[in-house]
Scaffold this motif. Structure first.
Motif, mmCIF file in Angstrom:
data_model
loop_
_atom_site.group_PDB
_atom_site.id
_atom_site.type_symbol
_atom_site.label_atom_id
_atom_site.label_comp_id
_atom_site.label_asym_id
_atom_site.label_seq_id
_atom_site.Cartn_x
_atom_site.Cartn_y
_atom_site.Cartn_z
ATOM 1 N N ALA A 48 1.096 -1.156 0.044
ATOM 2 C CA ALA A 48 -0.103 -0.024 -0.192
ATOM 3 C C ALA A 48 0.709 1.253 -0.093
ATOM 4 O O ALA A 48 0.298 2.251 -0.137
ATOM 5 C CB ALA A 48 -1.140 0.009 1.159
ATOM 6 N N GLN A 106 2.930 2.651 -2.061
ATOM 7 C CA GLN A 106 3.023 3.527 -3.327
ATOM 8 C C GLN A 106 1.315 3.847 -3.555
ATOM 9 O O GLN A 106 1.148 5.060 -4.116
ATOM 10 C CB GLN A 106 3.358 2.682 -4.536
ATOM 11 N N ASP A 107 0.310 3.046 -3.335
ATOM 12 C CA ASP A 107 -1.039 3.341 -3.684
ATOM 13 C C ASP A 107 -1.612 4.330 -2.753
ATOM 14 O O ASP A 107 -2.397 5.382 -3.112
ATOM 15 C CB ASP A 107 -1.669 1.884 -3.418
ATOM 16 N N GLN A 150 -10.492 4.814 -0.290
ATOM 17 C CA GLN A 150 -9.522 5.302 -1.378
ATOM 18 C C GLN A 150 -8.398 6.239 -0.859
ATOM 19 O O GLN A 150 -7.426 6.466 -1.414
ATOM 20 C CB GLN A 150 -10.466 5.969 -2.440
ATOM 21 N N ASP A 202 -5.517 -3.287 -11.002
ATOM 22 C CA ASP A 202 -4.207 -2.733 -10.950
ATOM 23 C C ASP A 202 -4.406 -1.370 -10.597
ATOM 24 O O ASP A 202 -5.652 -0.696 -10.942
ATOM 25 C CB ASP A 202 -3.474 -2.802 -12.258
ATOM 26 N N HIS A 203 -3.420 -0.764 -9.872
ATOM 27 C CA HIS A 203 -3.562 0.749 -9.344
ATOM 28 C C HIS A 203 -3.639 1.715 -10.698
ATOM 29 O O HIS A 203 -2.769 1.528 -11.650
ATOM 30 C CB HIS A 203 -2.596 1.067 -8.613
ATOM 31 N N ASP A 204 -4.751 2.495 -10.741
ATOM 32 C CA ASP A 204 -4.812 3.600 -11.927
ATOM 33 C C ASP A 204 -5.061 4.797 -11.236
ATOM 34 O O ASP A 204 -5.909 5.303 -10.595
ATOM 35 C CB ASP A 204 -5.929 2.999 -12.925
ATOM 36 N N GLU A 205 -4.002 5.791 -11.623
ATOM 37 C CA GLU A 205 -4.115 6.961 -10.937
ATOM 38 C C GLU A 205 -5.269 7.952 -11.303
ATOM 39 O O GLU A 205 -5.715 8.983 -10.653
ATOM 40 C CB GLU A 205 -2.773 7.897 -11.043
ATOM 41 N N ASN A 238 -10.171 2.107 -7.107
ATOM 42 C CA ASN A 238 -9.399 1.065 -7.107
ATOM 43 C C ASN A 238 -9.353 -0.148 -6.296
ATOM 44 O O ASN A 238 -9.843 0.445 -4.984
ATOM 45 C CB ASN A 238 -7.628 1.669 -7.159
ATOM 46 N N GLU A 254 -7.184 -2.827 -5.267
ATOM 47 C CA GLU A 254 -5.864 -3.560 -5.580
ATOM 48 C C GLU A 254 -5.952 -4.898 -4.535
ATOM 49 O O GLU A 254 -6.725 -5.253 -3.790
ATOM 50 C CB GLU A 254 -4.449 -2.760 -5.270
ATOM 51 N N ARG A 259 -6.180 -4.717 -1.178
ATOM 52 C CA ARG A 259 -7.464 -4.352 -0.573
ATOM 53 C C ARG A 259 -8.162 -5.883 -0.274
ATOM 54 O O ARG A 259 -9.230 -5.881 0.471
ATOM 55 C CB ARG A 259 -8.239 -3.362 -1.356
ATOM 56 N N SER A 287 6.132 0.081 -7.533
ATOM 57 C CA SER A 287 5.126 0.782 -8.310
ATOM 58 C C SER A 287 4.512 -0.189 -9.471
ATOM 59 O O SER A 287 3.404 -0.296 -9.702
ATOM 60 C CB SER A 287 5.338 2.120 -8.822
#
Length: 561
Positions: free
Chosen positions: A109, A111-112, A169, A238-241, A246, A248, A251, A408
């Protein structure tokens, strides 16, 4: 009305009297399955009535009376005992899962959620802040409303907010939801051991509570296994900015970790209240009925075979705190709530008044030191393994430029979770040792030796230089320190009388949480600059706790007060 006497072996032959007794007990005779049941209700020689409920206005022999220890011994050990051990153990494991899960999600987590080391320290600590609040709230309520109710409510809170946190989030929202999850955990931890310990005979209480405490190991292993299986996988998205939502793999891991607490709620819904609690709150008949049911389950007999007819409280019985059958207005409910708050405050103050002063001070100092040392290190093991993997040691020189791995795209190295799994598995030998020796060498000896040896082990974690060496020392620390937790769990039950036991364990949980909070905050603040300070502080705190243990009395095989 004639009396039934057993002092001169005279048996009453007044059939009208016994017909009246039997009708009031179980109804008309023609509703019985057989005449055997009818015959078993009639007094035998020497006044033996197989433990059935006493008839009004009839004098019975004192031979049918029994205190709580005698009632528990008469119920024996059997199916109910082991089912209860599993249920309470599973609830204990659910608390372990909820606490330890945060440490496993941090590398993923990071990076997310854009976490700094300080953020990680706060996230590790927040569940303990919640547990601190929960301990203050639930501990005394367990002495007022009962252990079972508190377990159901607190485990429900744990499961609900744990699940909701997996959808958060933003870091701040995730933090708040983990706090409320901690409030639930703070209530169930002390209540589990009060509830289970009050069903156990004194000769085997230490061993049985140690078995329940061993499930903390199961929770650790389960959490490590789930993290190993889920977090490095492709589960979730996948994590999407650019996406507002999201979900992941970490989670998904958080959501899975709520299953033990949710299933524990279902099991406690079908279990009885602690008979010891019922007895000491003036509900002796309910307590006796629970003991009869325990006897039936353990011995595959009938309630009529239970040898105790009158259950005597070990102290002056007090009336039930809450009349649940009485309808109250909102104003009356508020008044009652205020009275309960005052009762809670007074109960906590009573812990530090004679004759409990020395015991309460010592127990809280010990558990503060243990929590500071254990959680201050344990919650950071995945991070330390990552440091050892990338830097060659858990500590780098102060002020050095630390190169953080880029997770990442690939996520954290799966070796982190492998090492964490082995460290959790290393609890097993320590748990087996405490189960075998708890009722042999005593709780005090195990607690003292475990704390001192754990402190020595932490020092060597700082000294070693390779990942393999770090793993070995971490496993040794894990196996030794768990013995201290098992011993303190038994001592917490045995040191205090029933009327204040839940409050005492709740207050100790507060000391536990404060220690864990400080340990994690110090680690988070210093791990990137001078990690020698928090690691050596952990070693010193554990050693101090071991020394303070010497002031405690020996509780080996004592009766519960």
């Amino acid at each position: 009305m004639e009396k039934v006497r057993d002092d001169d072996n005279e048996i009453c032959t007044n059939s009208g009297l016994f017909e009246d007794i039997i009708l009031r007990r179980i109804g008309p005779i023609d509703n019985m399955d057989s005449t055997d049941e009818y015959e078993r209700l009639i007094p035998e020689e020497n006044g033996k009535r197989n433990g059935n409920e006493l008839a009004p206005n009839v004098e019975y022999s004192n031979e049918d009376n029994g205190n709580y220890d005698e009632a528990v011994e008469a119920a024996g050990i059997g199916k109910f005992t082991w089912i209860l051990a599993f249920v309470c153990g599973w609830a204990n494991a659910s608390d372990s899962v909820e606490i330890v899960s945060v440490s496993f999600l941090l590398p993923a987590a990071e990076q997310d959620l854009n976490l700094s080391s300080t953020d990680k320290g706060v996230l590790n600590s927040i569940i303990f802040v919640g547990m601190l609040v929960g301990s203050l709230l639930w501990g005394s309520l367990a002495d007022i409303q009962g252990r079972r109710k508190v377990l159901i409510y607190s485990l429900s809170v744990n499961a609900l907010f744990g699940l909701l946190s997996s959808f958060a989030q933003e870091f701040w929202l995730f933090l708040i939801l983990r706090f409320f999850s901690g409030v639930g955990v703070g209530g169930s931890v002390p209540a589990i051991f009060s509830y289970f310990g009050e069903f156990q005979m004194r000769q085997r209480r230490g061993m049985m509570i140690s078995i329940v405490a061993t499930f903390w190991l199961a929770g650790n292993i389960l959490t490590a296994g789930l993290a190993w299986a889920i977090i490095p996988s492709n589960l979730g998205t996948d994590h999407d900015e650019d996406s507002r939502f999201n979900y992941e793999s970490w989670r998904v891991f958080v959501a899975f970790c709520t299953i033990p607490s949710a299933t524990s709620v279902l099991t406690f819904l079908v279990l009885p209240e602690s008979p010891k609690f019922l007895l000491e709150t003036g509900r002796a008949e309910e307590a006796l009925e629970v003991m009869r049911k325990v006897f039936v389950w353990n011995n595959m007999g009938t309630k009529l075979d239970y040898p105790i007819a009158v259950l005597l409280p070990s102290s002056k019985s007090k009336a039930s705190t809450i009349d649940e059958t009485k309808k109250r207005s909102i104003r009356a409910c508020c008044t009652e709530t205020g009275a309960e708050i005052v009762t809670i405050i007074k109960a906590n103050i009573k812990l530090f008044l004679p004759p409990l002063t020395r015991v309460s001070v010592a127990m809280n100092v010990i558990i503060f030191c243990l929590a500071f040392g254990f959680y201050g290190l344990w919650m950071w093991f995945p991070q330390l393994f990552q440091e050892a993997e990338t830097q060659g040691s858990v500590c780098v020189k102060s002020g050095a430029n630390i190169t953080k791995p880029d997770n990442s795209s690939t996520g954290p190295d799966t070796q982190i979770y492998t090492d964490a799994f082995y460290t959790s598995l290393a609890n097993l030998p320590g748990n087996l040792i405490t189960i075998i020796l708890m009722d042999v060498v005593g709780r005090k000896a195990i607690l003292c030796s475990s704390l001192v040896l754990s402190g020595v082990g932490v020092f060597f974690i700082y000294v070693v230089k390779t990942r393999t060496q770090v793993l070995i020392m971490s496993c040794l620390f894990s196996g030794i320190s768990v013995m201290a937790w098992n011993a303190i769990s038994v001592l917490g039950v045995e040191m205090y009388p029933t009327s204040i036991r839940g409050t005492a364990l709740g207050f100790q949980s507060v000391s536990n949480r404060i220690g864990a909070i400080f340990g994690n905050l110090i680690f988070g603040a210093l791990i990137d600059t001078n990690c020698a300070i928090p690691i050596l502080t952990v070693a010193a705190m554990l050693a101090i706790g071991g020394i303070v243990t010497l002031t405690l009395p020996n509780t080996l095989k004592i009766s519960l007060k």
